[in-house]
Design an enzyme around this catalytic site. Structure first.
Site, mmCIF file in Angstrom:
data_model
loop_
_atom_site.group_PDB
_atom_site.id
_atom_site.type_symbol
_atom_site.label_atom_id
_atom_site.label_comp_id
_atom_site.label_asym_id
_atom_site.label_seq_id
_atom_site.Cartn_x
_atom_site.Cartn_y
_atom_site.Cartn_z
ATOM 1 N N CYS A 135 6.914 21.383 108.604
ATOM 2 C CA CYS A 135 6.258 20.048 109.295
ATOM 3 C C CYS A 135 7.292 19.264 110.095
ATOM 4 O O CYS A 135 8.200 18.597 109.607
ATOM 5 C CB CYS A 135 5.865 19.313 108.118
ATOM 6 S SG CYS A 135 5.300 17.701 108.753
ATOM 7 N N CYS A 138 7.441 15.653 109.822
ATOM 8 C CA CYS A 138 8.129 15.148 108.524
ATOM 9 C C CYS A 138 9.540 15.248 108.718
ATOM 10 O O CYS A 138 10.470 14.380 108.377
ATOM 11 C CB CYS A 138 7.671 15.752 107.332
ATOM 12 S SG CYS A 138 5.887 16.179 107.244
ATOM 13 N N ASP A 139 10.111 16.215 109.406
ATOM 14 C CA ASP A 139 11.463 16.616 109.139
ATOM 15 C C ASP A 139 12.290 16.687 110.381
ATOM 16 O O ASP A 139 13.320 16.732 110.369
ATOM 17 C CB ASP A 139 11.512 18.055 108.416
ATOM 18 C CG ASP A 139 10.743 18.087 106.919
ATOM 19 O OD1 ASP A 139 10.937 16.862 106.413
ATOM 20 O OD2 ASP A 139 10.467 18.954 106.417
#
Ligand code: NDP
Length: 309
Positions: A135, A138-139
């Protein structure tokens, strides 16, 4: 359990826990069946920095533990088990669990989520969350000025690669073929972006790194020639699989197995059955959007039950 429950929530990610918190606070005494991977996809991430309400990064497993406790504190009964089959043919729905027990319920919220597909290359499990992610939203932020790679050739891979150019110094796009299947407009953007370099016909054989990912061993799918690529992060973007096996033939789904709900609603094609989170959403896939849909499902259940009684 012979009595008829108001609502059973299947799956324990952000959508499920949010639905649990809202239905519990509406006095519906929700039952949650937490499934094989309690807590869902967030339990396999490390730092979470985009869930509102926390000044500093928090840990995914910790966030899910908090959601569980919060839902229990307001009255949810969490059962650690799996639903193995479901009968949606009558007004009262019947669920069978892995231990053979049965639950009858007036309504069901499906929040079983989806799972990212992984490459299953050597050391993947060891370095997941330590340089390997599924992701970028997200990261990606953790890879400011670093060198990263994205694997895949679809829309997700293209979008993730473009998104990562906002942070990373360089983004390799590794694909097993020599052309992408993503939309043309995305391909044009990739080609125009000076930070992106394509590595065609390449397959990840092995991830290398002690504690954190430091490089990957690639092989050419045509010549089998090997090369080592030094990178700080790798994003696998080869698709997701929604966890909808037990609902096949019972609920309307799209051709990839995602549950279809009515527009602006979590209502499925079966009255009294609602779906929230990644099990019905292949576009946003965020904890916060899943939580929002869990709230919608709970409010719709509350309305359904009050109109029904
Ligand atoms: P896709 O199934 O579209 O693409 C998956 C990609 O991963 C393909 O290029 C495939 O290669 C590759 N792949 C699959 N398995 C492996 C493997 N084991 N090793 C290496 N490569 C592999 O998945 P997406 O997640 O990209 O998209 C899913 C759906 O969501 C699509 O319908 C897409 O259009 C949609 N979507 C839409 C978006 C939007 O509209 N903004 C954004 C993101 C997704 P190959 O090409 O060789 O098969």
């Amino acid at each position: 359990m012979t009595e008829v429950q108001n609502v059973v929530i299947i799956g324990s990610g952000p959508a499920g826990y949010t639905a649990a918190i809202y239905t519990a606070r509406a006095n519906l005494k929700p039952i949650m069946i937490s499934g094989l991977q309690p807590g869902g996809q967030l339990t396999i991430t490390t730092d979470v920095e985009n869930y509102p309400g926390y000044e500093n990064p928090i840990q995914g497993p910790w966030l899910m533990e908090q959601m569980k406790k919060q839902s229990e504190n307001v009255g949810t009964k969490v059962i650690s088990n799996m639903v193995t089959s479901i009968d949606l043919n009558s007004k009262i729905k019947k669920l069978t669990l892995d231990d053979g027990s049965e639950i009858n319920t007036k309504s069901v919220i499906i929040s079983t989520g989806a799972q990212a597909r992984w490459l299953n290359a050597k050391n993947e499990d060891k370095l997941k969350g330590f340089g390997i992610s599924a992701c970028a939203t997200c990261d990606g932020f953790f890879f400011k000025d670093k060198i990263v790679a994205v694997v895949g050739g679809g829309n997700s891979a293209a979008e993730e690669a473009l998104f990562l150019t906002n942070f990373a110094a360089k983004v390799f796009l590794i694909h097993r073929k020599d052309k992408l299947r993503s939309e043309k407009i995305l391909q044009d953007r990739l080609i125009k972006n000076p930070k992106i370099e394509f590595l065609w016909n390449k397959k990840v054989e092995e991830y290398l790194g002690d504690k954190n990912l430091s490089s990957v061993l690639l092989s050419d799918t045509l010549t089998e020639e090997k090369m080592e690529l030094n990178i700080d992060g790798l994003f696998v973007a080869i698709g997701h699989d929604p966890a909808t096996e037990i609902f096949k033939g019972k609920l309307e789904m799209d051709n990839e197995g995602y549950i279809i709900t009515k527009p602006d609603s979590t209502q499925t094609n079966v009255i009294g059955v609602f779906a929230a989170g990644d099990v019905k959403d292949k576009i946003y896939r965020q904890a916060v959007t899943a939580a929002g849909m869990g709230c919608m499902a709970a409010l719709e259940v509350e309305k359904y039950i009050s109109e029904d009684s």
